[in-house]
Design an enzyme around this catalytic site. Structure first.
Site, short mmCIF file in Angstrom:
data_model
loop_
_atom_site.label_atom_id
_atom_site.label_comp_id
_atom_site.label_asym_id
_atom_site.label_seq_id
_atom_site.Cartn_x
_atom_site.Cartn_y
_atom_site.Cartn_z
N HIS A 199 3.28 -11.04 -0.10
CA HIS A 199 4.12 -9.92 -0.51
C HIS A 199 5.45 -9.89 0.24
CE1 HIS A 199 2.28 -7.37 2.80
NE2 HIS A 199 3.46 -6.78 2.76
N ASP A 207 -3.23 -12.98 0.81
CA ASP A 207 -1.85 -12.49 0.89
C ASP A 207 -1.05 -13.33 1.91
OD1 ASP A 207 0.50 -11.11 0.86
OD2 ASP A 207 -0.40 -9.13 1.15
N SER A 250 3.35 -6.42 8.48
CA SER A 250 2.95 -7.38 7.45
C SER A 250 3.43 -8.75 7.88
CB SER A 250 3.62 -7.03 6.13
OG SER A 250 2.87 -6.07 5.48
N1 ASP Z 1 1.52 -3.49 3.94
C1 ASP Z 1 2.33 -3.16 5.09
C2 ASP Z 1 3.64 -3.88 5.13
O1 ASP Z 1 4.12 -4.23 4.08
C3 ASP Z 1 1.58 -3.33 6.34
C4 ASP Z 1 1.14 -2.00 6.76
O2 ASP Z 1 1.84 -1.05 6.44
O3 ASP Z 1 0.13 -1.91 7.43
O4 ASP Z 1 4.27 -4.03 6.15
#
Ligand code: ASP
Length: 714
Positions: free
Chosen positions: A79, A216, A649
């Protein structure tokens, strides 16, 4: 027997408690490493004299990444690489859908707009930023002085360290400021990206949830010029040799094992007052959730039968959906733990502590009530302010016209007086970013979004009307009247062509103000109201900045403890254990998932549509050295009680010896509230197990050469 007992007590102490805290570089050497569970010393993590793990950690846009080879390979999340993959994709070469593998170096594709930031050093500059500020009573003025001083410090630091970028980060609101020196690498390329149906298996349904079964991850590579210095993308550039890269531990970790993460967490708000939380809970977050839901629905609908449009919108939808669900999690969590009431109780006790002593009461007596007054004021104008600010953010045409207008105004000032994006050091990248946004511009969608915001502005109560919008669009007239103006503007405007924008960057202020382009005209008309909003925000944030510093001071006096500063995009360490949790009564979640879950969840329909080949390979059970003996199959996801937030992330998850065992990418739904309050019982972060990453690279992608480059020992 006694030994065993003592051993168990020791184990209990070391395994029961994770610790709140995203430790900044300055705090790492204060951690009791052994007791925490590390089997390495703090100097192996950060050291100005010799290469250490921190040299392997990079900031990559809003995410983290880490070097995993001597030749500049970077591991980060799918992502986090998403925007690059989207930019490189077309309906003919759909790397989002199909994934991408460079067969060799020459096939690697530029990750447009990506940079890699490496932290070089830090120093405390609080005294310089804050000196003699006590006498400045006007809060807007105070904010401006702080900003200007920071810019001066940055300018001097960059002059003293050519080639490096300097940034000053506020560590404690209004109290402490740290100067960081960074190297930025500007040539980043895509090496391996799994198909979306692996990288984002479970999509939005699984996002912010545990158990997880997605891979991911993506692999990029950083390049520098032939002279070894940071350089823009060019064919002749060579792979970057990092000072340090992470070694992989293909044995991974299991339940209760110690882990730690390094990375660049974005923002937390743990030291704020109940009134701040109330503003978030009752005003801002519900507004954003509703607005984002509307946009997501609209964009999905537009891309439904048109892959090119769907691709244009894919990144935006993904990031809106990510925030939207995160806020829903926070709203639910705030209710569940009743944070406002808890904070209020704490504030009452501290207020009593202040009142007990005459001197204290003189110094701090009105701090809390002043903070509360500002948030109340903010609530009163929130709908007006939010609509106005989203008009310049969600509507591309307005945002573009505004950047142009601001650029000519700001560029006419002395460099240090300008807003940051228009300063000489940032101007080139601001222009590039602005032009790149045009790649995803889609006029019918933009128009629909503008119309909806106007509808919302037209429905505002009389106390919060946005006078200038009422005037420009005649919002008191029937909708068809404003619709006609909007239609005409999109039909007439030339703003959406790159060459027009490139030219316009060189216009004078007069030329912009005399432009006949409808969006530019609107933005010129809007400017006084936007300036007013900015001034008001500066006053509020200046006041809050000074007040929060004093509130933190007295809170610390009362609690007699040191705090860890809130996350602010600077380098941090957090540690904990692989650990399950109980999200609800009678429910317990085990902290590891396996490929069995992929088969169970797979329906064949998006987002549970793993590629057939992946399903077949899982069925063949050829997991070799990567299978977990304990679980009897290939692990996929891991859950741990570290303290993380957005920006973590792509953070490497490391074992006690500092070897790579996973890749952080998310938190559980309950842990979205981490940003306001961390708690051992519900704060859980989520990562991909390194064994699944290696297996996908080896078996699914057939890219053995990458494992070799990473030095993975079978
Ligand atoms: N999914 C989050 C990010 O994109 C990671 C998190 O917020 O824990 O940084």
């Amino acid at each position: 027997m006694r030994f065993i007992f003592v051993f168990w007590i020791f184990l209990l102490i070391t395994t029961l408690f994770a610790e709140e805290g995203m430790f900044p570089l300055s705090e790492i050497n204060k951690i009791n490493m052994k007791q925490a569970g590390f089997e390495i010393s703090s100097t192996e993590i950060f050291n100005t004299e010799a290469p250490s793990l921190s040299d392997a950690i990079v900031k990559l846009g809003g995410c983290t990444g880490s070097f995993i080879s001597d030749e500049g390979l970077i591991l980060t999340n799918h992502h986090c690489a998403f925007r690059a993959v989207q930019q490189a994709s077309s309906p003919e070469h759909d790397y989002l859908k199909d994934g991408f593998l460079a067969g060799n170096r020459s096939e690697e594709i530029e990750a447009k707009g990506y940079t890699v930031r490496i932290t070089q050093s830090y120093s405390d500059v609080s005294a310089r930023v804050l000196s003699h500020l006590d006498t400045v009573k006007n809060f807007a003025r105070r904010t401006q002085i702080i900003k200007k001083r920071i810019k001066e410090i940055v300018k001097q630091a960059e002059a003293a360290h050519p080639g490096m970028r300097a940034e000053v980060s506020e560590m404690f609101t209004g109290q402490s400021y740290v100067l960081f020196l960074y190297t930025y690498l500007k040539d980043v390329r895509m090496v391996y990206v799994p198909p979306r149906s692996i990288g984002e298996f479970g999509g939005d349904i699984d996002n912010w949830e545990w158990p997880r079964h997605n891979g991911d991850f993506s692999i990029l590579r950083a390049y520098v010029g032939p002279d070894g210095k940071p350089a823009d993308y060019a064919k002749e550039n060579i792979p970057y040799h990092p000072k340090k890269y992470l070694r992989v531990n293909p044995q991974g970790v299991d339940e209760n094992d110690f882990v730690f993460l390094l990375g660049y967490p974005g923002r937390t708000y743990r030291h704020r007052t109940a009134s701040f939380i109330r503003y978030q809970e009752s005003v801002r977050m519900p507004f954003v959730v509703d607005w984002y839901q509307w946009q997501i629905r609209t964009m999905l609908e537009m891309g439904k039968d048109n892959r090119a449009v769907a691709l244009k919108y894919s990144s935006t939808i993904k990031s809106l959906a990510n925030t939207e669900k995160n806020y829903r999690g926070k709203l639910q969590g705030l209710k569940r733990i009743n944070l406002i009431a808890k904070k209020q109780q704490e504030e009452t006790v501290i207020q009593q502590f202040i009142q007990e002593n005459l001197q204290r009461s003189k110094q701090y007596g009105n701090v809390l009530s002043e903070i509360n007054r500002i948030y109340r004021e903010q609530e009163n104008t929130a709908q007006h302010d939010l609509i106005l600010s989203y008009l310049t953010r969600s509507v591309n045409a307005v945002s573009l016209a505004r950047t142009l207008y601001k650029s000519v105004q700001e560029r006419a000032k002395a460099d240090l007086e300008r807003e940051s994006p228009y300063m000489d050091r940032n101007w080139q990248s601001t222009q590039k970013r602005t032009l790149r946004r045009l790649d995803n511009f889609y006029a019918p969608g933009d128009k629909t979004i503008l119309m909806e915001l106007l509808r919302r502005a037209a429905a505002l109560p009389s106390t919060q009307r946005i006078a200038v919008l009422d005037r420009i669009f005649s919002l008191d007239q029937p909708e068809s009247v404003w619709q006609a103006k909007v239609e005409q503007a999109y039909a007439e405007s030339e703003l959406f062509g790159k060459s027009f924008v490139r030219n316009a960057f060189n216009w004078t202020q007069e030329e912009v103000e005399e432009s006949t382009d409808p969006f530019i005209k609107w933005v010129v008309a809007l400017e006084p109201e936007l300036k007013e909003l900015k001034k008001q925000n500066e006053e509020r944030s200046g006041a809050l900045n000074a007040l929060s510093a004093r509130w933190a001071e007295v809170k610390r006096m009362y609690q007699k403890t040191a705090f860890i500063p809130d996350a602010n995009g600077t380098f941090r360490l957090t540690y904990g254990h692989i650990r399950g949790y109980s999200p609800a009564d009678a429910v317990y979640h085990f902290p590891q998932t396996t490929v069995r879950g992929i088969l169970q969840k797979n329906t064949g329909a998006e987002p549970f549509n793993a590629p057939d080949r992946l399903l077949r390979l899982i069925g063949e059970k050829d997991f070799g050295f990567l299978a977990s003996k304990k679980l009897g199959t290939l692990p996929v996801g891991i859950l741990y009680d570290t303290d993380t937030t957005g920006g973590n992330s792509g953070s490497p998850v490391m074992d006690a010896k500092g070897r790579l065992v996973g890749l952080n990418f998310d938190r559980s739904f309950e842990a979205t509230i981490n940003d306001f309050a961390w708690n051992e019982s519900y704060s859980r972060s989520i990562g991909v197990d390194i064994r699944y990453i290696l297996w996908v690279i080896q078996k699914y992608a057939g890219a053995d050469y990458l494992l070799e480059e990473m030095g993975v020992q079978r």
